[in-house]
Design a protein around this motif. Sequence first.
Motif, PDB file in Angstrom:
ATOM      1  N   PRO A   1      15.346  -0.126   5.708  1.00  0.00           N
ATOM      2  CA  PRO A   1      13.962  -0.500   5.401  1.00  0.00           C
ATOM      3  C   PRO A   1      13.038   0.707   5.545  1.00  0.00           C
ATOM      4  N   MET A   2      12.081   0.800   4.667  1.00  0.00           N
ATOM      5  CA  MET A   2      11.179   1.942   4.700  1.00  0.00           C
ATOM      6  C   MET A   2       9.742   1.491   4.530  1.00  0.00           C
ATOM      7  N   LEU A   3       8.873   2.196   5.236  1.00  0.00           N
ATOM      8  CA  LEU A   3       7.444   2.036   5.020  1.00  0.00           C
ATOM      9  C   LEU A   3       6.972   3.354   4.420  1.00  0.00           C
ATOM     10  N   TYR A   4       6.477   3.296   3.218  1.00  0.00           N
ATOM     11  CA  TYR A   4       6.132   4.507   2.503  1.00  0.00           C
ATOM     12  C   TYR A   4       4.619   4.595   2.342  1.00  0.00           C
ATOM     13  N   VAL A   5       4.010   5.566   3.008  1.00  0.00           N
ATOM     14  CA  VAL A   5       2.562   5.724   2.943  1.00  0.00           C
ATOM     15  C   VAL A   5       2.212   6.716   1.854  1.00  0.00           C
ATOM     16  N   SER A   6       1.310   6.328   0.987  1.00  0.00           N
ATOM     17  CA  SER A   6       0.963   7.224  -0.102  1.00  0.00           C
ATOM     18  C   SER A   6      -0.376   6.865  -0.712  1.00  0.00           C
TER      19      SER A   6
ATOM     20  N   ALA B   1       4.906   3.300  -7.479  1.00  0.00           N
ATOM     21  CA  ALA B   1       5.541   2.556  -8.574  1.00  0.00           C
ATOM     22  C   ALA B   1       7.029   2.856  -8.647  1.00  0.00           C
ATOM     23  N   ARG B   2       7.407   4.090  -8.346  1.00  0.00           N
ATOM     24  CA  ARG B   2       8.818   4.445  -8.464  1.00  0.00           C
ATOM     25  C   ARG B   2       9.650   3.935  -7.296  1.00  0.00           C
ATOM     26  N   LEU B   3       9.032   3.796  -6.122  1.00  0.00           N
ATOM     27  CA  LEU B   3       9.833   3.536  -4.931  1.00  0.00           C
ATOM     28  C   LEU B   3       9.709   2.135  -4.350  1.00  0.00           C
ATOM     29  N   ALA B   4       8.521   1.561  -4.426  1.00  0.00           N
ATOM     30  CA  ALA B   4       8.255   0.387  -3.590  1.00  0.00           C
ATOM     31  C   ALA B   4       8.662  -0.930  -4.233  1.00  0.00           C
TER      32      ALA B   4
ATOM     33  N   GLY C   1       1.262  -7.615  -2.136  1.00  0.00           N
ATOM     34  CA  GLY C   1       2.100  -8.379  -3.044  1.00  0.00           C
ATOM     35  C   GLY C   1       3.222  -7.530  -3.588  1.00  0.00           C
ATOM     36  N   PRO C   2       4.076  -8.142  -4.429  1.00  0.00           N
ATOM     37  CA  PRO C   2       5.163  -7.392  -5.036  1.00  0.00           C
ATOM     38  C   PRO C   2       4.606  -6.318  -5.968  1.00  0.00           C
ATOM     39  N   VAL C   3       5.289  -5.201  -6.058  1.00  0.00           N
ATOM     40  CA  VAL C   3       4.827  -4.074  -6.846  1.00  0.00           C
ATOM     41  C   VAL C   3       4.586  -4.478  -8.303  1.00  0.00           C
TER      42      VAL C   3
END
Lengths: 227, 355
Positions: B184-189, B196-199, B214-216
């Motif tokens: 699992p990852m939490l990606y801050v950006s 869009a590419r990762l989440a 919500g979902p990407v």
Amino acid sequence: MGGFLSPAEATALWLSLQISAVAVAAALPFAFAMALLLARPRFFGAGIVDAIVHLPLVLPPVAVGYLLLVVFGGRGLIGSWLWDTFGIRFVFSWTGAALASALITFPLQVRAIRLALESTDPGLTAAARTLGAGLWDRLFNITLPLALPGIVSGAITAFAASLGEFGAIITFVSNIPGETQTLPLAIYAALQSPGGEMAAARLCTLSITLALIFVTAGNLAAKRIWR
Amino acid sequence: MSLEVALKHRLGSFALDITFTTKGQVTALFGPSGSGKSSVVAAIAGLWRPREGRIAVAGRVLTDTPKLFVPPEQRRLAVVFQDARLFPHMTVDDNLKFGWRRAAQKAGTAEIAHVIDLLGLGALLARRTRDLSGGEKSRVALGRALLASPDMLLLDEPLAALDATRRGEILPYLERLARDTKLPMLYVSHQVDEVARLADEIVVIQNGRVAAQGPVFELLTDVEQIAGVPPLGAVFDAKVAEHQPDGLWRLTFDGGVLFVPALPQAQGARVRVRLRAEDLMLALEEPRHISANNVLACTIRTVKPVGDHVDVQLLCGGTRLVSRITGASSARLGLAPGQAVYAVVKAVTVAREAG
């Protein structure tokens, strides 16, 4: 060396090196702890602690020697207790000279280590924490190695300064050849005796040479080993 | 795997009040600089203690003020910082194994080799970190975090310090990571294209609050309203259905088919597809004799003027799309919600294999 220095002078040189080495080594752990405390201080009264640490640097060395006599002398508060309990005596002993040197050069070590600590990125210890490193783990594997250039340069500078310590030593432990007579004390003794100018000049040259060697070494170490 | 965050803190005039729960494998914490994202990561990692808060990862409570605060070294959450934070007095190899040596559950030799291979670190192991380029530093930091075998990986804008070229170099590694591991990852950006590419899941943060979650797929088509950034376009997952004799690959998704040039993925693989809002033209009648390979039948959901152009939200089967056209075009066509239109796709970006 034998041709250049008399046996008594060689003894003074050897004693100087020995006393300075012991003084620096003994003070180093305390200096490191103090530097940790004073680097990016977050406690009330840090300024006062800092001032007290720097006292030996600005006080007349004779005053430091006198204070040492009062505290560690035969009838001093700690001195009498040490003698009664452990049979340890500082006065008139080379260990007393080392104690005086350690105290006088303590601020030099603290300053160098503190500067090194303050120039390291606090984010690195935070990163080490998130990777599972506890307090001592971080201290020995991150903080200490990163401060190593400062520790080395501080130790060398303190060593060089310690070789030249005079006032505190002669006041605290007197000028005893073979026991407390370091190079500067030998120079002083030579000047006191008639016809001792040549001996004083030789010892002076020796002192200058040693000082140059160690100050240069200290500066080289200060140019950080890594990074 | 779940992440529960609830925290309240006041710093001068800035108030942080964040509450969200996510079960996504890759959750993006998305928002402009200064919105409070990094504080949230610091609080999850345990590097910062909020005045009030409760944080739990996979049901394990890590912060519950005022009584419980697990120190960072016991949280088993690895952080990849923006500035990499490699230890300068160690080699790359020692950096990589720093967390590994301290992990309770140590990765095996095969796993270490896999991470080194995945991130292309093999040639760097003996190097000093000061000799590494920015991109190499990011990869080592990522590897170091992975080898600590964390319960969750926290990535705090890991690409923000890199230029566009380096970013493009690292993104594929992150994509592979999101695809190859179940970590699992939490990606801050604050970069919508990275998100869009990762989440899978997005939590949008603005001014210290959760503005949307919500979902990407749902959030990114209409991201302007919630996050104040231009819509990137539609993001959805599709399946590689067939390699056609004419050289195109046929992708199927909920809403129709797309034809794209050759892909590295095998038949049957799932891929993430992006359709930029600028790359979707609209037509009222089905266009014929046209060079574009893809024309999708859609229904208009909303027509929203934004400055001198118009964002038309579309529904194609079950998939949300968005088209950005000029206000003049919109008026000429008389677009209105509920209307059936054809979306002419000028370009398709296939990002990563979906989970």
